[in-house]
Design a protein around this motif. Sequence first.
Motif, PDB file in Angstrom:
ATOM      1  N   GLN A 130      -3.641 -62.887  -7.658  1.00 34.39           N
ATOM      2  CA  GLN A 130      -3.115 -62.917  -9.026  1.00 34.39           C
ATOM      3  C   GLN A 130      -3.637 -61.732  -9.846  1.00 34.39           C
ATOM      4  OE1 GLN A 130      -4.351 -66.908 -10.097  1.00 34.39           O
ATOM      5  NE2 GLN A 130      -2.295 -67.689  -9.796  1.00 34.39           N
ATOM      6  N   GLN A 131      -4.933 -61.451  -9.728  1.00 33.45           N
ATOM      7  CA  GLN A 131      -5.501 -60.312 -10.455  1.00 33.45           C
ATOM      8  C   GLN A 131      -4.895 -58.998  -9.971  1.00 33.45           C
ATOM      9  OE1 GLN A 131      -7.092 -62.915  -9.209  1.00 33.45           O
ATOM     10  NE2 GLN A 131      -9.054 -63.324 -10.185  1.00 33.45           N
ATOM     11  N   GLU A 134      -1.348 -58.439 -11.223  1.00 32.02           N
ATOM     12  CA  GLU A 134      -1.339 -57.954 -12.605  1.00 32.02           C
ATOM     13  C   GLU A 134      -1.702 -56.472 -12.666  1.00 32.02           C
ATOM     14  OE1 GLU A 134      -3.259 -59.860 -15.799  1.00 32.02           O
ATOM     15  OE2 GLU A 134      -2.382 -61.825 -15.408  1.00 32.02           O
ATOM     16  N   LYS A 150       0.585 -58.717 -22.021  1.00 33.54           N
ATOM     17  CA  LYS A 150      -0.785 -59.217 -21.976  1.00 33.54           C
ATOM     18  C   LYS A 150      -0.861 -60.340 -20.951  1.00 33.54           C
ATOM     19  CE  LYS A 150      -4.589 -60.299 -25.050  1.00 33.54           C
ATOM     20  NZ  LYS A 150      -5.007 -60.364 -26.447  1.00 33.54           N
ATOM     21  N   GLY A 151      -1.673 -60.133 -19.904  1.00 34.00           N
ATOM     22  CA  GLY A 151      -1.813 -61.131 -18.854  1.00 34.00           C
ATOM     23  C   GLY A 151      -3.142 -61.854 -18.929  1.00 34.00           C
ATOM     24  N   ARG A 152      -3.343 -62.760 -17.988  1.00 34.05           N
ATOM     25  CA  ARG A 152      -4.570 -63.548 -17.966  1.00 34.05           C
ATOM     26  C   ARG A 152      -5.747 -62.800 -17.356  1.00 34.05           C
ATOM     27  NH1 ARG A 152      -3.851 -68.726 -19.284  1.00 34.05           N
ATOM     28  NH2 ARG A 152      -1.714 -69.524 -19.335  1.00 34.05           N
ATOM     29  N   HIS A 153      -5.476 -61.699 -16.672  1.00 36.29           N
ATOM     30  CA  HIS A 153      -6.542 -61.004 -15.943  1.00 36.29           C
ATOM     31  C   HIS A 153      -6.640 -59.534 -16.360  1.00 36.29           C
ATOM     32  CE1 HIS A 153      -6.586 -64.568 -13.410  1.00 36.29           C
ATOM     33  NE2 HIS A 153      -5.282 -64.420 -13.231  1.00 36.29           N
ATOM     34  N   ASN A 154      -6.404 -59.245 -17.648  1.00 37.07           N
ATOM     35  CA  ASN A 154      -6.404 -57.854 -18.083  1.00 37.07           C
ATOM     36  C   ASN A 154      -7.791 -57.218 -18.052  1.00 37.07           C
ATOM     37  OD1 ASN A 154      -3.709 -56.979 -18.636  1.00 37.07           O
ATOM     38  ND2 ASN A 154      -3.632 -58.441 -20.306  1.00 37.07           N
ATOM     39  N   ARG A 179      -6.797 -63.381 -28.022  1.00 38.69           N
ATOM     40  CA  ARG A 179      -6.471 -64.441 -27.078  1.00 38.69           C
ATOM     41  C   ARG A 179      -5.085 -64.227 -26.473  1.00 38.69           C
ATOM     42  NH1 ARG A 179      -5.633 -67.765 -31.912  1.00 38.69           N
ATOM     43  NH2 ARG A 179      -3.425 -68.332 -32.102  1.00 38.69           N
ATOM     44  N   LEU A 180      -4.856 -64.926 -25.368  1.00 43.77           N
ATOM     45  CA  LEU A 180      -3.602 -64.794 -24.637  1.00 43.77           C
ATOM     46  C   LEU A 180      -2.499 -65.565 -25.343  1.00 43.77           C
ATOM     47  CD1 LEU A 180      -2.325 -63.739 -21.962  1.00 43.77           C
ATOM     48  CD2 LEU A 180      -2.875 -65.952 -20.973  1.00 43.77           C
ATOM     49  N   ARG A 182       0.553 -67.962 -25.915  1.00 39.92           N
ATOM     50  CA  ARG A 182       0.934 -69.203 -25.260  1.00 39.92           C
ATOM     51  C   ARG A 182       2.297 -69.075 -24.577  1.00 39.92           C
ATOM     52  NH1 ARG A 182      -1.267 -74.156 -26.892  1.00 39.92           N
ATOM     53  NH2 ARG A 182      -3.018 -73.986 -28.326  1.00 39.92           N
ATOM     54  N   LYS A 183       2.482 -69.871 -23.521  1.00 37.25           N
ATOM     55  CA  LYS A 183       3.804 -69.947 -22.900  1.00 37.25           C
ATOM     56  C   LYS A 183       4.706 -70.798 -23.785  1.00 37.25           C
ATOM     57  CE  LYS A 183       3.009 -69.340 -17.971  1.00 37.25           C
ATOM     58  NZ  LYS A 183       3.178 -69.950 -16.638  1.00 37.25           N
TER      59      LYS A 183
END
Length: 662
Positions: A130-131, A134, A150-154, A179-180, A182-183
Amino acid sequence: MIIKSTNITTSSGSSKISHHLTGKVDENDFVNVLWGSRADVDDSFTNAELSNRKYGVKNFMVSNLEEMSDEQFLQTIDSIGQEFGFTRDNIKLAVIHGKDHHHGDGRHAHFLVETINPENGRNFDFKNYQQRQELVSRKMELDNGFQLNKGRHNRYVFSRLEQENPEYAERMKHLTEGRLERKTISEKRIENLRRRGSNPFQMKKELKEVWTNVEGNFDEFAEKIKDSGYSIEQGRKTLIINDKDGKFVTGIKNVLNVNDKELTTILQTSKYAQNNVASHGFEGPQDASSPLAGIATATPGTPSDKPENQPAEPSRQPTQKAQPETSASGHIVADLAVDSSQSTGAMSQDEKASIQSQNSDKMQARQTMKENLAGQERMAKALEELLKQQEQQNQKKPAKTWNNVLDDEERKLIDIINQPHPKLKIITDKQVKNWIYKNYSDDLKTIKNRKEKIWKLRYEIKELRQGDRWWNNKGKKADHKKTEEQEKEEKLQLMIIHIVHAIMYKLGLTNVQPNPWNSLTKKEKKDYLIIYKTNEYAQLLCEQKTDTNAINRISLLKMTENNEKIREFQERPEVQDSRKLLMKLNNLRQVDINDLDEIGQNEFKDAMKNMNIDGAMQAVRQSEKRQELAEIGQFQPVQPEYSGNVIKFKQKKKVKNYSRSL
């Protein structure tokens, strides 16, 4: 850019994933196959099954918020391959789908990668996928000038780019802050909406656009989505958005991209929230026209109670805490506005804003406290329930008996004996033959055609030799064809030994990787010819009319080699020791305590009391040793009895012996 991937298990087979990529024409506007086929995917699953691998292929999906050309899709696929160590040859099927509800021009790509690297027989390295996906996404966005997501592993991406490309790292550094987002709609909810015939991507787009256009005005946002058929209602924990059929779409926080505290602040300043929906996270009182309007307020002291220009002192009398009320629906109604200040018409605008801000902070603090208390209460109830369950289990669980201890030990030993091989499975030669014919049928057909040409050439040579006379040149023609026949036979032998080598390498019968057929040097060809003379399988394949015998022999070799490894695993020292212990355990069950001497009986009873299996075996062995020593010490020659011409000996009493088995 978004890059996702999932592992497809070998047991699931290739049919479903192949149909998903190429067969669902009704669900896609178009399906464009870049390369690969169902047969190539089947080969990957077959290789994974023969190698006892859990996953047959890995399914990658590439999409983007902006339009992408075919060249950019191919560039992305190559970048993913470079990151994970595979090439286009390892991609068994690659397609581009078109869907109107997707981002950009509605196009996205799928491609299936075999999990086993054919160069070394090991799995491709997909750790931290996943990282790393990205990382490729950010690189492609920077390379092509796409919008940065903006991803979860930036932070991982930033640390990698600092080493590989500091310029790119600096350009995407801002993505690591804050912060990331929201979906808007979760993946599971998207599938549910699609099953109901809705278009979740269109819903997501509409809601996002409305909130962006109103610039933070919740009242305007609520009115606009109401006109579009949506409704805002109170859910179990927070406000939710339903569609025109009253079905849940998503939470309000996901659309507004806010947390609980920020949502509370937005609702306090919203007239729509006060008049139409319950307060965030709570239900309003039953007799209140709106939840926020029904909140109890504390009245401050009047200015006439104190001299002028002197601030009013807070009341020192103890105040009684408001008790939570219970609504008809069974929910607890929280009185959030206790001790809140109230503004008057004589106050300035700044004073009113200050009081409103103070009330908001107090309200949020009380709400947080109530949530914490409720969480602690739930935890206490869960712990209490867990303790009750443990007590019930302890009460129901009977004390272990001697037979229970022997049964437990027996189960452990049987589990060791019956443990399957961690990697290999029993295979038959038929399975291996099917795999060979499936993967090398074209090569075997080529060999057959070349052999037929050589046999035809030999027949022509034979006829020319028979018709050779001094007045014709059939002898010279025969010599010329003989040279041609030798060259073709040598090429055929090289091809056969190469294919046999490739088959054995794929089956794991050799660790030497074969070189590509077209890149063989003269020296390698000579080495191959030397190997051919000693390789019985290649000679069988070359000399016999059919390839059946050669393939059968190779299949039998693979089956024997595979099953021999399993047999060696089943006969490992641990299993042999377990079998011996199991035999001793079964003999220990048959011990009659009355056959032991007094000391042995006491020791055996103590061992049973302490559930000590080794002690019980030791007690039996020591008892029998003492009995043997006692018999030797009391030994006397047996006097025969005469009865006529027949001599009779007195029979010595036999003592049952357990020592040999224990």
